[in-house]
Design a protein around this motif. Structure first.
Motif, PDB file in Angstrom:
ATOM      1  N   LYS A 109       0.838  -1.202   0.000  1.00 15.56           N
ATOM      2  CA  LYS A 109       0.000   0.000   0.000  1.00 15.56           C
ATOM      3  C   LYS A 109       0.874   1.254   0.000  1.00 15.56           C
ATOM      4  O   LYS A 109       0.600   2.215  -0.728  1.00 15.56           O
ATOM      5  N   CYS A 110       1.936   1.236   0.793  1.00 21.62           N
ATOM      6  CA  CYS A 110       2.853   2.377   0.832  1.00 21.62           C
ATOM      7  C   CYS A 110       3.527   2.579  -0.519  1.00 21.62           C
ATOM      8  O   CYS A 110       3.728   3.718  -0.960  1.00 21.62           O
ATOM      9  N   PHE A 111       3.877   1.478  -1.166  1.00 22.21           N
ATOM     10  CA  PHE A 111       4.479   1.565  -2.496  1.00 22.21           C
ATOM     11  C   PHE A 111       3.518   2.196  -3.491  1.00 22.21           C
ATOM     12  O   PHE A 111       3.896   3.080  -4.274  1.00 22.21           O
TER      13      PHE A 111
ATOM     14  N   THR B 157      10.004   9.767   0.875  1.00 21.67           N
ATOM     15  CA  THR B 157      10.253  10.291   2.218  1.00 21.67           C
ATOM     16  C   THR B 157       8.950  10.586   2.944  1.00 21.67           C
ATOM     17  O   THR B 157       8.799  10.265   4.132  1.00 21.67           O
ATOM     18  N   ILE B 158       7.996  11.167   2.245  1.00 21.00           N
ATOM     19  CA  ILE B 158       6.705  11.492   2.864  1.00 21.00           C
ATOM     20  C   ILE B 158       5.971  10.225   3.293  1.00 21.00           C
ATOM     21  O   ILE B 158       5.541  10.096   4.445  1.00 21.00           O
ATOM     22  N   ILE B 159       5.805   9.290   2.358  1.00 27.42           N
ATOM     23  CA  ILE B 159       5.070   8.061   2.664  1.00 27.42           C
ATOM     24  C   ILE B 159       5.827   7.213   3.675  1.00 27.42           C
ATOM     25  O   ILE B 159       5.234   6.617   4.592  1.00 27.42           O
TER      26      ILE B 159
ATOM     27  N   LEU C 287       4.826   4.170   6.332  1.00 33.60           N
ATOM     28  CA  LEU C 287       5.553   2.897   6.314  1.00 33.60           C
ATOM     29  C   LEU C 287       6.260   2.602   7.628  1.00 33.60           C
ATOM     30  O   LEU C 287       6.069   1.526   8.209  1.00 33.60           O
ATOM     31  N   GLN C 288       7.077   3.528   8.096  1.00 37.13           N
ATOM     32  CA  GLN C 288       7.851   3.259   9.312  1.00 37.13           C
ATOM     33  C   GLN C 288       6.962   3.187  10.564  1.00 37.13           C
ATOM     34  O   GLN C 288       7.027   2.199  11.299  1.00 37.13           O
ATOM     35  N   PRO C 289       6.119   4.211  10.832  1.00 29.04           N
ATOM     36  CA  PRO C 289       5.349   4.172  12.088  1.00 29.04           C
ATOM     37  C   PRO C 289       4.117   3.283  12.071  1.00 29.04           C
ATOM     38  O   PRO C 289       3.731   2.751  13.103  1.00 29.04           O
ATOM     39  N   LYS C 290       3.463   3.114  10.920  1.00 27.02           N
ATOM     40  CA  LYS C 290       2.179   2.416  10.889  1.00 27.02           C
ATOM     41  C   LYS C 290       2.240   1.019  10.273  1.00 27.02           C
ATOM     42  O   LYS C 290       1.254   0.282  10.332  1.00 27.02           O
TER      43      LYS C 290
ATOM     44  N   PRO D 154       4.418  -1.618  14.036  1.00 28.04           N
ATOM     45  CA  PRO D 154       3.472  -2.632  14.533  1.00 28.04           C
ATOM     46  C   PRO D 154       3.889  -4.051  14.171  1.00 28.04           C
ATOM     47  O   PRO D 154       3.688  -4.977  14.966  1.00 28.04           O
ATOM     48  N   TRP D 155       4.464  -4.226  12.987  1.00 26.60           N
ATOM     49  CA  TRP D 155       4.875  -5.579  12.585  1.00 26.60           C
ATOM     50  C   TRP D 155       6.023  -6.084  13.453  1.00 26.60           C
ATOM     51  O   TRP D 155       6.024  -7.253  13.863  1.00 26.60           O
TER      52      TRP D 155
END
Length: 528
Positions: free
Chosen positions: A216-218, A465-467, A472-475, A479-480
C-alpha cells in the motif's frame, strides 16, 4: 498418476494462496481494498488520460528551452549541443563544464554531507531518518553513524545518480552510427515493456516477502509522485530532446498545444518490427510537452528505493543456540518479553557453518551485539524510532526475543545457494541493473534529457520520504516488529508475510520471512 498428483498440488496451492490473501477478510471487500490501495495510481492515470480535454486558452506558456539549457549547464555539454544549436557558442560548451562541476560539488556533495554531519554529529540523532529500523533489517551496529548505507541513503543518492546519468549519456549519442537494431530493441524492451512490468513485479515482491501494508505504501508513493508529476507537466510544460533535435532550439512555430507527439527513437523500433504501434501511440499522447519530470525515471527509482530499503541484508541473523529439545520458551507479560530457559544437557553444535555466528547472535543475553536491539546505557527500546518506548532489562532474563513462528531446518536453509537470497542480493542487483538500463534507454531513444531524469529521481525521493515517514515506518513496520517481538498479540495473523502464510508449515516458509528465524542444530556429545 503423475499428472493427477501435480494437478492436486496446484489446486491445493491455489487454495492456500486465496486463503492466505484473504487472511480472515471478506472476499466481497477484497476488490474494494485493492481499489483503495491503488487509488492514487488510478487518479494519476485518470488525470493523464483526460488532460487533452483542458481548454487550450487556459493552458500555461510552453517552455521549450528550459530542459535543454538546464541539462547542458547542470550536467555538461558533452556532445557540443550548445554549439550545434547556437552555432557560435563554443565558449558556452566550456562554461558548461565549469557549471556542472560547481553543481555537483556544491549541490550534490557539500550540502548533502553537511546535512548528514549536522543531523548525526551535531544534533546526534540516534536513528536512521530514512530507515528507522535499519539495525534490525540491515545492520548489526546501529551506533556506527559513519556506515556507508547511512550516508548513501538518502544523502549521496543524487550524487551517484549524477555519475550514472553521465555514464549512460556517453552511450546515448544521437548520431546515426550509434544506432543499431540490437540497441533499438533493447531500449524499446526497457522503455516500454519493463516500464510496465517492473512496478508490478516490485509490488508482487513487496506483497509476498514483506509485512502487510508495504505494498500500500508503495502504491501511495507511486501515485503521489506521478500525480505531482502530471500536474507539473500541465502547469509547467517543457519540450523533450526530440523536439529540439527536430525543430531547433529557437523554433516557435511548433511550440503549441496542437503539436502532435513523436515516438522519436521508437520509430526505428516500429521499422524493425513492421508495426506502427509506437508511432500511433505517441501521436495520440494527451501531454506532448511533459518532459520534466520524467515519470519513467520516477517510477523506476521508486521501485529502486523500496527494494533497496526493504530487501533485508541479514536474514538468519535471529538464530538461537538451542536445540528444539532445549529451546527457550517465550512468556509475554504486558509489554515485557521474558525468556524462560529450560535445563539442557552438555551439547555441542554439529553445524559450525550456519549463517549467523555466536558473536552476532542478538537473541542471547551474552551477545556482544545486544546493542542492536537494546542500548544498556540509555535503556532504549530494541528498535529505534523517535518516540520509542522503554523496555526493562533484567540481566539475562528479560531480553527482546523474536517470536518463534516456525522452526526451520538449518541443514537446508544454510546451503550455499541460499546465501545470495539471505542478503537480498538478487533483488538489489536486478533493480540497480534496471535503473542503469532504463536511464540509458530513455536518453538513447531521445525522449528525455539527463535533467528530466534527475528531476524525476527527486520527485520519487520526496514522495518516498513522505510516505515512508508518515505511514511505512510508524504504521507498518513498527506494529509488525511489535508482533514479531511479542509486544502485542497476533490476533489477525499479520506477523507472517503473504509468502509465509501460503507456505506455512513447509520447509520453505523461512524463505519468505525478512527476518528469518532459525535454530542451530545440537546433539549430545558422545562419551568415548
Amino acid at each position: 498418476m503423475i499428472v493427477v498428483t501435480i494437478t492436486k498440488e496446484l489446486i491445493n496451492l491455489l487454495i492456500r494462496i486465496v486463503k492466505s490473501g484473504l487472511n480472515k477478510r471478506n472476499i466481497l471487500t477484497l476488490p474494494l481494498n485493492f481499489f483503495l490501495n491503488f487509488l492514487p495510481v488510478i487518479i494519476w492515470l485518470s488525470i493523464f488520460h483526460y488532460a487533452s480535454m483542458i481548454p487550450i486558452d487556459i493552458r500555461p506558456t510552453i517552455h521549450s528551452k528550459i530542459a535543454f539549457i538546464s541539462d547542458a549547464f547542470m550536467f555538461g555539454d558533452w556532445f557540443g549541443e550548445l554549439q550545434k544549436q547556437y552555432h557560435d557558442s563554443y565558449q558556452l560548451t566550456k562554461i558548461s563544464y565549469l557549471t556542472a562541476l560547481a553543481f555537483v560539488t556544491i549541490c550534490l556533495l557539500i550540502i548533502p554531507l553537511s546535512l548528514w554531519y549536522y543531523i548525526y554529529h551535531i544534533r546526534k540523532i540516534r536513528f536512521n531518518i530514512w530507515e528507522w529500523y535499519d539495525h534490525v533489517f540491515h545492520f548489526e551496529n546501529k551506533k556506527n553513524s559513519r556506515r556507508i548505507r547511512l550516508i548513501v541513503l538518502p544523502f549521496l543518492l543524487p550524487f551517484l545518480a549524477f555519475i550514472i546519468l553521465n555514464f549512460d549519456h556517453i552511450f546515448s549519442s544521437q548520431n546515426e552510427e550509434n544506432f543499431t537494431k540490437t540497441k533499438d530493441l533493447i531500449a524499446w524492451f526497457s522503455y516500454v515493456i519493463l516500464h510496465v512490468t517492473v512496478p508490478i513485479l516490485t509490488a508482487v515482491y513487496l506483497y509476498v516477502f514483506h509485512p502487510a501494508g508495504t505494498i500500500k505504501c508503495f502504491s501511495f508513493a507511486l501515485g503521489l509522485q506521478n500525480i505531482c508529476g502530471v500536474f507539473t507537466h500541465l502547469l509547467f510544460p517543457t519540450a523533450s530532446p526530440w523536439f529540439t533535435h527536430m525543430y531547433g532550439i529557437n523554433d516557435t512555430d511548433h511550440v503549441n498545444y496542437t503539436q502532435e507527439g513523436f515516438a522519436a527513437g521508437l520509430v526505428r523500433v516500429d521499422t524493425h518490427l513492421g508495426t506502427h504501434l509506437n508511432t500511433n501511440g505517441f501521436h495520440l499522447s494527451p501531454i506532448v510537452f511533459g518532459a520534466v519530470p520524467s515519470l519513467h525515471s520516477a517510477i523506476a527509482f521508486q521501485c529502486f528505493l523500496f527494494i533497496m530499503t526493504r530487501a533485508s541484508s541479514f536474514k538468519h541473523r535471529f538464530a538461537t543456540n538451542d536445540s528444539p529439545a532445549t529451546s527457550n520458551r517465550l512468556r509475554t507479560n504486558g509489554n515485557k518479553t521474558t525468556v524462560e530457559e529450560s535445563d539442557s544437557n552438555d551439547e555441542d553444535e554439529i553445524n559450525s557453518k550456519t549463517s549467523t555466528d555466536n558473536n552476532t547472535n542478538i537473541l542471547t543475553s551474552n551477545s556482544s551485539n545486544m546493542s542492536d536491539l537494546a542500548d544498556s546505557e540509555d535503556d532504549e527500546d530494541y528498535y529505534y524510532n523517535n518516540d520509542s518506548e522503554d523496555i526493562e532489562q533484567n540481566n539475562d532474563k528479560e531480553v527482546p526475543h523474536l517470536l518463534n513462528l516456525y522452526i526451520d531446518d538449518a541443514t537446508f536453509t544454510n546451503k550455499w545457494y541460499f546465501k545470495i537470497f539471505n542478503t537480498g542480493l538478487v533483488a538489489k542487483v536486478l533493480i540497480c541493473s534496471f535503473i542503469l538500463l532504463q536511464w540509458w534507454a530513455t536518453m538513447y531513444l531521445d525522449h528525455h534529457y539527463r535533467f528530466d531524469l534527475f528531476i524525476g529521481l527527486l520527485y520519487s525521493m520526496i514522495s518516498f520520504t513522505i510516505i515512508n515517514n508518515l505511514i511505512l515506518q510508524p504504521k507498518v513496520l513498527k506494529p509488525w516488529l511489535d508482533l514479531r517481538f511479542g509486544k502485542i498479540p497476533d490476533d489477525d495473523n499479520e506477523a507472517r508475510t503473504m509468502g509465509m502464510r501460503v507456505f506455512k508449515g513447509t520447509k520453505i516458509e523461512w524463505f519468505f520471512d525478512p527476518l528469518a528465524y532459525t535454530k542451530k542444530i545440537k546433539v549430545k556429545r558422545k562419551k568415548k
